[in-house]
Design a protein around this motif. Structure first.
Motif, PDB file in Angstrom:
ATOM      1  N   GLY A  37      59.867  30.570  76.802  1.00 55.49           N
ATOM      2  CA  GLY A  37      60.245  30.895  75.433  1.00 55.49           C
ATOM      3  C   GLY A  37      59.401  30.146  74.415  1.00 55.49           C
ATOM      4  N   ARG A  38      58.299  29.566  74.880  1.00 57.09           N
ATOM      5  CA  ARG A  38      57.371  28.783  74.044  1.00 57.09           C
ATOM      6  C   ARG A  38      58.027  27.582  73.395  1.00 57.09           C
ATOM      7  NH1 ARG A  38      53.511  33.311  71.163  1.00 57.09           N
ATOM      8  NH2 ARG A  38      52.927  34.347  73.068  1.00 57.09           N
ATOM      9  N   ASP A  39      59.109  27.111  73.961  1.00 54.98           N
ATOM     10  CA  ASP A  39      59.834  25.969  73.411  1.00 54.98           C
ATOM     11  C   ASP A  39      59.370  24.694  74.091  1.00 54.98           C
ATOM     12  OD1 ASP A  39      61.697  24.497  71.974  1.00 54.98           O
ATOM     13  OD2 ASP A  39      63.242  24.774  73.491  1.00 54.98           O
ATOM     14  N   VAL A  40      58.887  23.737  73.291  1.00 56.20           N
ATOM     15  CA  VAL A  40      58.438  22.447  73.805  1.00 56.20           C
ATOM     16  C   VAL A  40      59.099  21.360  72.970  1.00 56.20           C
ATOM     17  CG1 VAL A  40      56.439  20.949  74.156  1.00 56.20           C
ATOM     18  CG2 VAL A  40      56.234  23.387  74.581  1.00 56.20           C
ATOM     19  N   GLY A  41      59.785  20.436  73.635  1.00 62.50           N
ATOM     20  CA  GLY A  41      60.491  19.375  72.933  1.00 62.50           C
ATOM     21  C   GLY A  41      59.590  18.199  72.577  1.00 62.50           C
ATOM     22  N   GLU A  42      60.174  17.265  71.894  1.00 64.80           N
ATOM     23  CA  GLU A  42      59.451  16.089  71.397  1.00 64.80           C
ATOM     24  C   GLU A  42      58.827  15.264  72.522  1.00 64.80           C
ATOM     25  OE1 GLU A  42      60.647  11.956  69.179  1.00 64.80           O
ATOM     26  OE2 GLU A  42      61.701  13.765  68.559  1.00 64.80           O
ATOM     27  N   SER A  43      59.574  15.016  73.586  1.00 63.86           N
ATOM     28  CA  SER A  43      59.028  14.192  74.677  1.00 63.86           C
ATOM     29  C   SER A  43      57.912  14.928  75.410  1.00 63.86           C
ATOM     30  CB  SER A  43      60.134  13.774  75.648  1.00 63.86           C
ATOM     31  OG  SER A  43      60.729  14.903  76.250  1.00 63.86           O
ATOM     32  N   THR A  44      58.045  16.244  75.551  1.00 62.59           N
ATOM     33  CA  THR A  44      56.985  17.019  76.189  1.00 62.59           C
ATOM     34  C   THR A  44      55.729  17.005  75.331  1.00 62.59           C
ATOM     35  OG1 THR A  44      58.599  18.424  77.291  1.00 62.59           O
ATOM     36  CG2 THR A  44      56.357  19.275  77.139  1.00 62.59           C
ATOM     37  N   ARG A  45      55.888  17.130  74.015  1.00 63.76           N
ATOM     38  CA  ARG A  45      54.727  17.053  73.113  1.00 63.76           C
ATOM     39  C   ARG A  45      54.015  15.703  73.264  1.00 63.76           C
ATOM     40  NH1 ARG A  45      56.903  21.134  70.064  1.00 63.76           N
ATOM     41  NH2 ARG A  45      58.708  20.256  69.056  1.00 63.76           N
TER      42      ARG A  45
END
Length: 70
Positions: A37-45
């Motif tokens: 869903g193209r969702d990337v969280g803060e820790s993944t970034r």
């Protein structure tokens, strides 16, 4: 977030997990971002930036946000 532990213990656990992930990135030749869903969280970034700063190839399961292809 964690049941039965203090905020301090939670923070320590999260920092240990982040350190573990950075170590795994150091060992890898590239990383694959599972961005359903193209969702990337803060820790993944933060992990993506860490990998890029070390010259690691970053691949995406789905096209990277703002780009037409992975």
């Amino acid at each position: 977030m964690f049941v039965g532990v203090t905020v301090s213990e939670q923070q320590t656990a999260l920092e240990s997990l982040a350190e573990f992930h950075r170590h795994k990135i150091d060992l890898a030749g590239e990383i694959l971002v599972i961005n359903v869903g193209r969702d990337v969280g803060e820790s993944t970034r933060a992990e993506i930036e860490y990998a890029r700063a070390r010259g690691k190839r970053v691949r995406w399961l789905e096209p990277e946000e703002g780009r037409g292809k992975p």
